[in-house]
Design an enzyme around this catalytic site. Sequence first.
Site, mmCIF file in Angstrom:
data_model
loop_
_atom_site.group_PDB
_atom_site.id
_atom_site.type_symbol
_atom_site.label_atom_id
_atom_site.label_comp_id
_atom_site.label_asym_id
_atom_site.label_seq_id
_atom_site.Cartn_x
_atom_site.Cartn_y
_atom_site.Cartn_z
ATOM 1 N N LYS A 116 0.817 -1.217 0.000
ATOM 2 C CA LYS A 116 0.000 0.000 0.000
ATOM 3 C C LYS A 116 0.847 1.262 0.000
ATOM 4 O O LYS A 116 0.449 2.267 -0.583
ATOM 5 C CB LYS A 116 -0.973 -0.007 1.193
ATOM 6 C CG LYS A 116 -2.033 -1.080 1.037
ATOM 7 C CD LYS A 116 -3.380 -0.655 1.556
ATOM 8 C CE LYS A 116 -4.420 -1.639 1.049
ATOM 9 N NZ LYS A 116 -5.733 -1.430 1.599
ATOM 10 N N LYS A 198 -3.793 -10.746 -6.424
ATOM 11 C CA LYS A 198 -5.074 -10.814 -5.697
ATOM 12 C C LYS A 198 -6.163 -9.964 -6.369
ATOM 13 O O LYS A 198 -5.884 -8.848 -6.806
ATOM 14 C CB LYS A 198 -4.810 -10.284 -4.274
ATOM 15 C CG LYS A 198 -5.933 -10.466 -3.296
ATOM 16 C CD LYS A 198 -5.668 -9.697 -1.994
ATOM 17 C CE LYS A 198 -6.287 -8.329 -2.058
ATOM 18 N NZ LYS A 198 -6.482 -7.643 -0.780
ATOM 19 N N LYS A 201 -10.358 -4.480 -4.646
ATOM 20 C CA LYS A 201 -11.368 -3.420 -4.825
ATOM 21 C C LYS A 201 -10.858 -2.283 -5.706
ATOM 22 O O LYS A 201 -11.615 -1.658 -6.414
ATOM 23 C CB LYS A 201 -11.679 -2.763 -3.468
ATOM 24 C CG LYS A 201 -12.476 -3.575 -2.496
ATOM 25 C CD LYS A 201 -12.868 -2.668 -1.314
ATOM 26 C CE LYS A 201 -13.281 -3.467 -0.124
ATOM 27 N NZ LYS A 201 -12.237 -3.613 0.902
HETATM 28 N N1 AQP Z 1 -9.041 -11.562 -3.464
HETATM 29 C C1 AQP Z 1 -9.382 -11.993 -2.271
HETATM 30 N N2 AQP Z 1 -9.475 -13.319 -2.024
HETATM 31 C C2 AQP Z 1 -9.830 -13.791 -0.803
HETATM 32 N N3 AQP Z 1 -10.116 -12.983 0.229
HETATM 33 C C3 AQP Z 1 -10.039 -11.652 0.020
HETATM 34 N N4 AQP Z 1 -10.260 -10.608 0.831
HETATM 35 C C4 AQP Z 1 -10.053 -9.455 0.137
HETATM 36 N N5 AQP Z 1 -9.706 -9.732 -1.122
HETATM 37 C C5 AQP Z 1 -9.681 -11.093 -1.223
HETATM 38 C C6 AQP Z 1 -10.663 -10.732 2.225
HETATM 39 O O1 AQP Z 1 -11.728 -9.833 2.475
HETATM 40 C C7 AQP Z 1 -11.609 -9.338 3.796
HETATM 41 C C8 AQP Z 1 -11.652 -7.852 3.838
HETATM 42 O O2 AQP Z 1 -10.677 -7.301 3.013
HETATM 43 P P1 AQP Z 1 -10.237 -5.791 3.178
HETATM 44 O O3 AQP Z 1 -11.394 -4.896 3.055
HETATM 45 O O4 AQP Z 1 -9.422 -5.627 4.403
HETATM 46 O O5 AQP Z 1 -9.248 -5.616 2.029
HETATM 47 P P2 AQP Z 1 -9.427 -5.621 0.490
HETATM 48 O O6 AQP Z 1 -10.758 -6.052 0.009
HETATM 49 O O7 AQP Z 1 -8.243 -6.335 0.011
HETATM 50 O O8 AQP Z 1 -9.446 -4.108 0.125
HETATM 51 P P3 AQP Z 1 -8.512 -2.894 0.296
HETATM 52 O O9 AQP Z 1 -7.294 -3.239 1.065
HETATM 53 O O10 AQP Z 1 -9.384 -1.771 0.746
HETATM 54 O O11 AQP Z 1 -8.163 -2.488 -1.082
HETATM 55 P P4 AQP Z 1 -7.558 -3.289 -2.239
HETATM 56 O O12 AQP Z 1 -8.355 -4.529 -2.435
HETATM 57 O O13 AQP Z 1 -7.767 -2.388 -3.344
HETATM 58 O O14 AQP Z 1 -6.135 -3.554 -1.881
HETATM 59 C C9 AQP Z 1 -10.308 -9.898 4.367
HETATM 60 O O15 AQP Z 1 -10.621 -11.049 5.125
HETATM 61 C C10 AQP Z 1 -9.542 -10.271 3.139
HETATM 62 O O16 AQP Z 1 -8.618 -11.322 3.379
#
Ligand code: AQP
Length: 331
Positions: A116, A198, A201
């Site tokens: 991040k 992965k 979002k």
């Molecule tokens: N791709 C994934 N596969 C399996 N589990 C996932 N999780 C997220 N992506 C996957 C699980 O969802 C829960 C909540 O995630 P989060 O909101 O902490 O994180 P995120 O969805 O990865 O979103 P971010 O960090 O806001 O942004 P991005 O995605 O853009 O990096 C967790 O249990 C996570 O393991």
Amino acid sequence: MKTTDKPVIFSGIQPSGELTLGNYIGALKNWVNLQEEYTCLFSLVDLHAITVRQNSKEFHKQCYDALAVYLAVGLDPEKNNIFLQSHVPAHSQLAWILNCYAYVGELNRMTQFKDKSGKNKDNINVGLFTYPVLMAADILLYQTKLVPVGADQKQHVEIARDIAIRFNNIYGDIFTVPEVYHPPLGARIMSLQEPTKKMSKSDDDAGATIFLLDSPDVIVKKLKRAVTDSEAEVVYDQKNKPGVSNLLTIMAAVSDRSVDDIVSEMQGQGYGKFKTAVADSLVEFLQPMQERYKKLRDDQAYLDSVLKTCAERVVKLGETTLKTVYITEER
Ligand code: AQP
């Protein structure tokens, strides 16, 4: 220390954008399956989400969108505690204390921080760095036994365990040491465009991610574009066929079938037919959930009442551990 008779689950999702199929398969689906056996705390972790800059008006809306998704997938607010993290001040209070028991060296090793801070070079804030400590507070505040999360969160649960053990070694048996729970299938759902990464979002390519509120047309288009490989055989092989293996995992998870069963059904069918079958299974699963979502999202008074009632319960639960920690520190 114990808060209730049933073992406790804590988990959360950041309302930092539309929830994805990764969030469902890695987290929400398992929460629904575990909700009968445990005392469950399912949070919308808004304090975590502000470690990345949010548009406040949009963010407010996203919190309610995510709440309606929680309910639409089948989490029962009568049986579970579904709440906004910021409604329970004890999370931040305990986080400060735990900051004094966490080491810069261990936080420096967190891969999410590295990812991040790489993506948000103009806003590498202290909150992003201490994110795992706030997550440790989220978990330890409720004497949590089990933390059902996707594979990307394993390291954060491990640091919560380390902090709990460190604190207990100094002050006695204060915190339950939590365990991580990963789903048997789909702990890491991958991007449709780069299946070694992965599903996320905030992917710049919207075609890489299935959002839970995507329409059937959009799902079909995204599946058609999904990256596979130059062969045409539907086989589960994560190393050599990550795209196909990811699609098999997705189809198995949303249709509650085994990967083997789908592989044998798809023998000799080619990727075109396979992708159509994956899209069909997704639409079949998502459509009824989306219907429920629409009804729930239109009922603002109901959503507010869920947040209020659950927060009242959760505030009381959190106070118990926090008081013990304060008394312990004074000893
Ligand atoms: N791709 C994934 N596969 C399996 N589990 C996932 N999780 C997220 N992506 C996957 C699980 O969802 C829960 C909540 O995630 P989060 O909101 O902490 O994180 P995120 O969805 O990865 O979103 P971010 O960090 O806001 O942004 P991005 O995605 O853009 O990096 C967790 O249990 C996570 O393991």
